[in-house]
Design an enzyme around this catalytic site. Structure first.
Site, PDB file in Angstrom:
ATOM      1  N   ASP A 196      -2.268  -4.850  -0.495  1.00 51.85           N
ATOM      2  CA  ASP A 196      -1.954  -6.222  -0.060  1.00 51.85           C
ATOM      3  C   ASP A 196      -2.768  -6.655   1.156  1.00 51.85           C
ATOM      4  O   ASP A 196      -3.197  -7.817   1.237  1.00 51.85           O
ATOM      5  CB  ASP A 196      -0.444  -6.438   0.147  1.00 51.85           C
ATOM      6  CG  ASP A 196       0.219  -5.457   1.084  1.00 51.85           C
ATOM      7  OD1 ASP A 196      -0.469  -4.574   1.645  1.00 51.85           O
ATOM      8  OD2 ASP A 196       1.444  -5.570   1.263  1.00 51.85           O
ATOM      9  N   GLN A 206       0.824  -1.215   0.000  1.00 54.21           N
ATOM     10  CA  GLN A 206       0.000   0.000   0.000  1.00 54.21           C
ATOM     11  C   GLN A 206       0.869   1.282   0.000  1.00 54.21           C
ATOM     12  O   GLN A 206       2.050   1.242   0.350  1.00 54.21           O
ATOM     13  CB  GLN A 206      -0.879   0.024   1.246  1.00 54.21           C
ATOM     14  CG  GLN A 206      -1.970  -1.016   1.291  1.00 54.21           C
ATOM     15  CD  GLN A 206      -2.792  -0.870   2.558  1.00 54.21           C
ATOM     16  OE1 GLN A 206      -2.797  -1.761   3.383  1.00 54.21           O
ATOM     17  NE2 GLN A 206      -3.467   0.254   2.727  1.00 54.21           N
ATOM     18  N   HIS A 207       0.225   2.382  -0.326  1.00 52.07           N
ATOM     19  CA  HIS A 207       0.709   3.756  -0.093  1.00 52.07           C
ATOM     20  C   HIS A 207       1.827   4.270  -1.005  1.00 52.07           C
ATOM     21  O   HIS A 207       2.041   5.470  -1.071  1.00 52.07           O
ATOM     22  CB  HIS A 207       1.219   3.953   1.349  1.00 52.07           C
ATOM     23  CG  HIS A 207       0.296   3.504   2.431  1.00 52.07           C
ATOM     24  ND1 HIS A 207      -0.931   4.077   2.640  1.00 52.07           N
ATOM     25  CD2 HIS A 207       0.434   2.540   3.370  1.00 52.07           C
ATOM     26  CE1 HIS A 207      -1.512   3.482   3.686  1.00 52.07           C
ATOM     27  NE2 HIS A 207      -0.709   2.548   4.141  1.00 52.07           N
TER      28      HIS A 207
HETATM   29  O1  5SP Z   1       1.598   0.280   4.865  1.00 53.23           O
HETATM   30  C1  5SP Z   1       1.065  -0.792   5.066  1.00 53.23           C
HETATM   31  C2  5SP Z   1      -0.331  -0.882   5.550  1.00 53.23           C
HETATM   32  O2  5SP Z   1      -0.930   0.360   5.765  1.00 53.23           O
HETATM   33  C3  5SP Z   1       1.852  -2.048   4.807  1.00 53.23           C
HETATM   34  O3  5SP Z   1       1.200  -3.177   5.308  1.00 53.23           O
HETATM   35  C4  5SP Z   1       2.191  -2.164   3.336  1.00 53.23           C
HETATM   36  O4  5SP Z   1       1.012  -2.496   2.620  1.00 53.23           O
HETATM   37  C5  5SP Z   1       3.339  -3.103   3.081  1.00 53.23           C
HETATM   38  O5  5SP Z   1       3.026  -4.430   3.252  1.00 53.23           O
HETATM   39  P1  5SP Z   1       4.040  -5.668   3.262  1.00 53.23           P
HETATM   40  O6  5SP Z   1       5.006  -5.500   2.166  1.00 53.23           O
HETATM   41  O7  5SP Z   1       4.662  -5.741   4.624  1.00 53.23           O
HETATM   42  O8  5SP Z   1       3.130  -6.849   3.049  1.00 53.23           O
END
Ligand code: 5SP
Ligand code: ADP
Length: 476
Positions: free
Chosen positions: A239, A82-83
């Protein structure tokens, strides 16, 4: 391979921080017929950046590992970290590497945006979340302030998953789940927020269309990947939203995900709005909500402590008085972007195994504290926690969660729940079904149930006291 499958084949993709993982799944039974994985490079130091083009290359490599099965897929879906801020020029090429979710350099821009928007409560009410440094809006504000030439060269802004969807389909499309982590998509209205966009000098035309749940993004239009031309491409999602699909989550079931990030979340039917900012009020990929708290220091931080101690990650020892808050990358929950790791309570009889256990305790404590703040979570102490992510494979992680939570834990047998959730979204699109119902039909949440253990209140109290007493050192 397709000939032996009961139903059509679908591909689920998890493009997360450390790697891309792909699964080819039988849409009828959920059987995983092939899998692939290819790593991503992330820059070290304060900057956490990745070149989006390597995600595309990693996707190609992971799909190649799936062999002939990928070439028989009828539908595809991409879930992504995300983000992340992906900036594209007029030719569709990245202007610079993407700024990732765990890059805390936009701390000042985040604080300024929160103040300009009327404070945390106003943001939570309107946008659904208080935009900490992780949020795309803070990253874009940072880029404008620190690299104005790069911001000026930007013709389009994407998130990691929709960057990949656009390369697959030629369509600029995202979904409500991932859009809700930008800070410029309002959960109150389900639209891009003109006032926020105006404040950060971004035109809505630079952003992708937000597909409705269940809507397709398009079809495969590229020859660069081993996927059939014309296969359906779902809108994809973030994700965590994909993992919620992959588990077929029903409202109120709490999940802890232990990966690069640690996340605690549940599906709710009421729109969340936490004015403290601890819980982000994300939308899910269907029509519900996904209140979620995220830590920056999870598996990588604990693995780093194990490496510093020269120990295997499972070589923990119980007992001891040491407390370790492993905020090696700053921290997001609690919001301490400038924090560093804090070690307290060392004694002559402290062993390396105690120190490693203390790192697990610190990482799990911050997540469980946040879990207690999630709205709509089944508060019954015997309601099991679903434990997922790479860390859920580890004995020390699982036992730490059981000891500090005092709750039963279920570890689904299926790994790669993000990619499975993406596959369920692709199958749902293909078969005209609710993707969460597809995942439930596949039985993805089934797994070993570990009963509750007595909660270690002493360790919890030591951690809570260290967090409070160490506020000055942690930048709180
Ligand atoms: O920033 C967040 C949720 O807000 C994280 O959960 C990212 O989405 C990254 O995820 P992973 O790579 O650790 O699965
Ligand atoms: N058997 C295991 N035991 C404990 N931790 C593991 C195990 N396998 C993988 N991990 C951890 O899982 C992490 C990757 O988790 P994953 O959820 O795949 O990450 P990502 O955030 O990239 O999706 C690694 O950092 C590693 O520390």
């Amino acid at each position: 391979m397709g000939a032996q499958s009961a139903g059509p084949l679908v591909v689920g993709v998890d493009s997360s921080t450390q790697s891309t993982k792909t699964l080819v799944v039988d849409a009828e039974t959920g059987e995983v017929l092939a899998r692939g994985q290819a790593p991503h490079a992330v820059s070290g130091g304060a900057a956490k950046e990745s070149d989006p083009r390597q995600w595309w290359r990693a996707l190609g490599e992971a799909l190649e590992q799936c062999g002939a099965a990928a070439r028989q897929a009828s539908a595809v879906s991409v879930a992504g970290q995300q983000h992340g801020l992906v900036t594209l020029d007029a030719a569709g090429e990245p202007v610079r590497p993407a700024l990732l979710w765990n890059d805390v350099r936009p701390a000042r821009e985040s604080a300024r945006l929160i103040a300009q928007g009327g404070g945390p409560a106003a943001w939570a009410e309107r946008i659904g979340s208080v935009p900490g440094p992780a949020f795309t809006v803070a990253k874009w504000a940072w880029l404008r302030a620190h690299e104005p030439a790069a911001a000026a060269a930007t013709a389009a802004v994407r998130l990691p998953h929709d960057y990949l969807v656009e390369r697959l389909t030629g369509q600029a499309v995202t979904d409500r789940g991932d859009a809700s982590g930008t800070g410029w998509w309002a959960t109150a209205t389900g639209t891009y927020d003109a006032e926020v966009l105006d404040r950060v000098g971004l035109a809505a035309a630079m952003l992708p269309r937000v597909a409705l749940p269940g809507e397709a993004a398009g079809t495969v239009r590229t020859d660069e990947l081993p996927l059939p031309h014309g296969a359906l491409v779902a809108a994809g999602t973030g994700d965590n939203m994909a993992a919620a699909l992959g588990l077929g989550l029903r409202p109120g079931q709490p999940v802890l995900s232990l990966g690069t990030s640690g996340t605690a979340y549940a599906v709710t039917t009421r729109r969340p709005a936490d004015p403290t900012g601890t819980v982000a009020g994300f939308a899910d990929a269907r029509g519900d909500w996904l209140p979620l708290a995220c830590t920056l220091n999870c598996t990588l931080a604990v693995d780093r402590v194990a490496a510093l101690l020269g120990r295997d990650r499972e070589a923990v020892e119980p007992g001891g008085s040491a407390v370790l808050l492993p905020f090696l990358d700053g921290e997001r929950t609690p919001n301490l972007p400038h924090a560093t790791g804090l070690l307290h309570g060392l004694r002559h009889d402290t062993t390396a195994g105690h120190l490693l256990q203390a790192a697990y305790d610190g990482a799990v404590f911050t997540l469980l504290r946040a879990l207690d703040r999630l709205p709509g979570v089944d508060a019954a102490p015997d309601a099991p926690l679903l434990l997922i992510g790479g860390g859920a494979r580890g004995h020390a992680w699982r036992e730490t969660v059981r000891r500090l939570s005092g709750r039963p834990v279920v570890v689904p047998e299926a790994d790669e729940l993000v990619a499975l959730g993406a596959a369920a979204q692709a199958a749902g699109l293909l078969l005209g079904e609710d993707p969460a119902a597809v995942a439930r039909r596949w039985g993805t949440a089934r797994g070993a149930a570990h009963p509750a253990r007595e909660r270690d209140g002493d360790a919890w109290d030591r951690l809570a006291a260290t967090l409070t007493d160490g506020a000055a050192l942690l930048g709180g």
